[in-house]
Design a protein around this motif. Structure first.
Motif, mmCIF file in Angstrom:
data_model
loop_
_atom_site.group_PDB
_atom_site.id
_atom_site.type_symbol
_atom_site.label_atom_id
_atom_site.label_comp_id
_atom_site.label_asym_id
_atom_site.label_seq_id
_atom_site.Cartn_x
_atom_site.Cartn_y
_atom_site.Cartn_z
ATOM 1 N N UNK A 1 0.892 -1.261 -0.199
ATOM 2 C CA UNK A 1 0.000 -0.117 0.054
ATOM 3 C C UNK A 1 0.931 1.087 -0.045
ATOM 4 N N UNK A 2 0.132 2.488 -0.427
ATOM 5 C CA UNK A 2 0.989 3.534 -0.575
ATOM 6 C C UNK A 2 1.251 4.032 0.865
ATOM 7 N N UNK A 3 2.735 4.559 1.249
ATOM 8 C CA UNK A 3 3.157 5.082 2.420
ATOM 9 C C UNK A 3 4.093 6.311 2.091
ATOM 10 N N UNK A 4 4.510 7.129 2.989
ATOM 11 C CA UNK A 4 5.393 8.286 2.645
ATOM 12 C C UNK A 4 5.907 8.529 4.161
ATOM 13 N N UNK B 1 10.442 12.038 2.750
ATOM 14 C CA UNK B 1 10.087 11.841 1.422
ATOM 15 C C UNK B 1 8.933 12.691 0.721
ATOM 16 N N UNK B 2 8.309 13.313 1.704
ATOM 17 C CA UNK B 2 7.183 14.302 1.091
ATOM 18 C C UNK B 2 8.048 15.636 0.842
ATOM 19 N N UNK B 3 8.920 15.959 1.593
ATOM 20 C CA UNK B 3 9.861 17.342 1.299
ATOM 21 C C UNK B 3 10.513 17.000 -0.132
ATOM 22 N N UNK B 4 11.099 15.717 -0.411
ATOM 23 C CA UNK B 4 11.940 15.585 -1.614
ATOM 24 C C UNK B 4 10.837 15.651 -2.717
ATOM 25 N N UNK B 5 9.694 14.765 -2.556
ATOM 26 C CA UNK B 5 8.902 14.472 -3.727
ATOM 27 C C UNK B 5 8.232 16.104 -4.093
ATOM 28 N N UNK B 6 7.957 16.728 -3.102
ATOM 29 C CA UNK B 6 7.216 18.198 -3.439
ATOM 30 C C UNK B 6 8.515 19.062 -4.041
ATOM 31 N N UNK B 7 9.638 18.964 -3.888
ATOM 32 C CA UNK B 7 10.763 19.732 -4.354
ATOM 33 C C UNK B 7 11.049 19.309 -5.777
ATOM 34 N N UNK C 1 3.046 17.816 -8.609
ATOM 35 C CA UNK C 1 2.330 16.402 -8.662
ATOM 36 C C UNK C 1 1.013 16.238 -7.582
ATOM 37 N N UNK C 2 0.041 15.420 -8.191
ATOM 38 C CA UNK C 2 -1.180 15.140 -7.525
ATOM 39 C C UNK C 2 -1.103 14.198 -6.428
ATOM 40 N N UNK C 3 0.099 13.650 -6.139
ATOM 41 C CA UNK C 3 0.265 12.634 -5.046
ATOM 42 C C UNK C 3 -0.344 13.129 -3.592
ATOM 43 N N UNK C 4 -1.209 12.216 -3.151
ATOM 44 C CA UNK C 4 -1.924 12.677 -1.955
ATOM 45 C C UNK C 4 -0.903 12.449 -0.657
ATOM 46 N N UNK C 5 -0.536 13.733 -0.107
ATOM 47 C CA UNK C 5 0.503 13.452 1.022
ATOM 48 C C UNK C 5 0.177 14.267 2.100
ATOM 49 N N UNK C 6 -1.134 13.895 2.733
ATOM 50 C CA UNK C 6 -1.705 14.765 3.963
ATOM 51 C C UNK C 6 -1.651 13.790 4.833
ATOM 52 N N UNK C 7 -0.628 14.214 5.815
ATOM 53 C CA UNK C 7 -0.245 13.426 7.225
ATOM 54 C C UNK C 7 -1.618 13.306 7.983
ATOM 55 N N UNK D 1 -2.456 7.364 9.258
ATOM 56 C CA UNK D 1 -1.902 6.926 10.548
ATOM 57 C C UNK D 1 -0.601 6.851 10.453
ATOM 58 N N UNK D 2 0.131 6.916 11.663
ATOM 59 C CA UNK D 2 1.415 7.015 11.782
ATOM 60 C C UNK D 2 2.157 5.478 12.192
ATOM 61 N N UNK D 3 3.027 4.983 11.408
ATOM 62 C CA UNK D 3 3.535 3.651 11.853
ATOM 63 C C UNK D 3 4.964 3.930 11.916
ATOM 64 N N UNK D 4 5.616 3.505 13.152
ATOM 65 C CA UNK D 4 6.886 3.626 13.361
ATOM 66 C C UNK D 4 7.825 2.693 12.392
ATOM 67 N N UNK D 5 8.841 3.379 11.988
ATOM 68 C CA UNK D 5 9.689 2.435 10.917
ATOM 69 C C UNK D 5 11.034 2.187 11.439
ATOM 70 N N UNK D 6 11.820 1.499 10.601
ATOM 71 C CA UNK D 6 13.143 1.196 10.946
ATOM 72 C C UNK D 6 13.792 2.726 11.057
#
Length: 342
Positions: free
Chosen positions: A272-275, A279-285, A290-296, A300-305
């Motif tokens: 599934x799509x995640x960001x 990544x959001x900062x780099x994508x928008x730069x 882009x029409x990519x939906x990046x609304x935090x 929901x937030x998931x802890x990553x590595x």
């Protein structure tokens, strides 16, 4: 129609010319009339042409650097494989959502490594350490290796190397259809050839510079007819208007195209799509329109590595996505193996 990749600009590390593959590539690019420059290291390519960031970014994505891979210790590549085999880094595609934008940082240019024999010797060492267990190697963690292999043939050499092993398996994924030179490789069923596919909306809006879906499916049929085990990655699974219909159309196309006698060993990986915030900062730069939906706030937030969390869909959305996609696979490809990742 996406043509096979031809770099606008080539950089060659002097040490690369100590290897036959490096000499061959230099001669090939000279015959093609490409501009060739020297760089002290594939990690230190500077002065990429362009008046601003966007121009430099686009030039970098069409720049090929020929170098020597100094670090022969492989990264792990769980869950898809035990190790990532480092044949290349970077990609010529412009997928807005791609995680390589953050991992590549300021080096979005494409690197190919000419010391393939040394890399394969290291792979052999890892296989011997884990014997009698089978060891899987992923060749597309940091690149779309198929996208450059018509020029370098390092992937073809690697496929044939694993074809001769007992304890090794190779796998990779691509969004490109330029596979003809790989069809006669002596793979002996040891390489799983996977294609990244998606709904038309996602490919149209977020995957510029890659092959069309029909071309990918056509290439997948060629690959299966050549005896390769076949796989598909549906990623990122992305919620958009009429997404259920979009993904149903995708599976209907697959079902109409893949002959029944080639379906014995197909795998599907769903992601599934995640960001992340970086990544959001780099994508928008890199892709300001882009029409990519990046609304935090809608995720929901998931802890990553490494302490960097990611924003994924809400639980009810995730459940609907998963059930819908798994139903499509079960309906059209009931014998396929399916894995789902958030």
């Amino acid at each position: 129609m996406i043509k096979p990749f031809v770099p606008q600009l080539v950089y060659i590390e002097p040490r690369a010319l100590e290897y036959p593959r490096g000499v061959e590539l230099k001669e090939k690019f000279e015959k093609m009339g490409l501009e060739i420059r020297e760089t002290t290291s594939h990690n230190q390519v500077r002065n990429i042409p362009g008046k601003n960031h966007l121009q430099q970014y686009r030039t970098a994505k069409s720049t090929l650097v020929v170098g020597v891979r100094k670090t022969l210790e492989f990264d792990t590549s769980k869950p898809s494989a035990e190790y990532a085999i480092p044949l290349a880094t970077g990609c010529m595609g412009h997928c807005h959502y791609c995680y390589l934008q953050t991992t590549m940082g300021s080096k979005p240019y494409i690197r190919t490594y000419v010391n393939v024999d040394e890399i394969l010797e290291q792979a052999q060492t890892y296989m011997e350490e884990r014997a009698p267990q089978v060891t899987r190697f992923e060749a597309s963690c940091t690149s779309d290796i198929v996208g450059i292999d018509h020029l370098t043939h390092s992937l073809k050499s690697t496929i044939e190397f694993f074809g001769q092993t007992d304890m090794g398996r190779l796998r990779f994924v691509t969004k490109f259809h330029h596979v003809d030179h790989l069809l006669d490789a002596k793979h002996n069923g040891k390489t799983r050839f996977r294609f990244s596919i998606n709904a038309d909306f996602v490919i149209k809006n977020f995957e510029p510079g890659t092959s069309a879906l029909d071309q990918r499916i056509e290439a997948a049929v060629k690959v299966a007819k050549a005896g390769y085990p076949l796989g598909f990655i549906v990623a990122p699974i992305y919620i958009h208007e009429n997404w259920q219909e979009g993904y149903k159309n995708l599976f209907e196309k697959l079902d109409a195209s893949i002959p029944s006698d080639l379906r014995n060993d197909i795998t599907f990986e769903m992601i599934q799509h995640r960001f992340t915030k970086p990544a959001k900062r780099v994508i928008q730069k890199n892709y300001p329109k882009t029409k990519l939906e990046l609304n935090e706030e809608e995720r929901r937030y998931k802890w990553g590595r490494y302490g960097i969390g990611k924003y994924i869909y809400q639980k009810d959305q995730e459940q609907e996505l998963r059930e819908t996609l798994e139903d499509y696979v079960d309906h059209y490809f009931p014998s396929a193996k399916v894995e789902y990742f958030t």
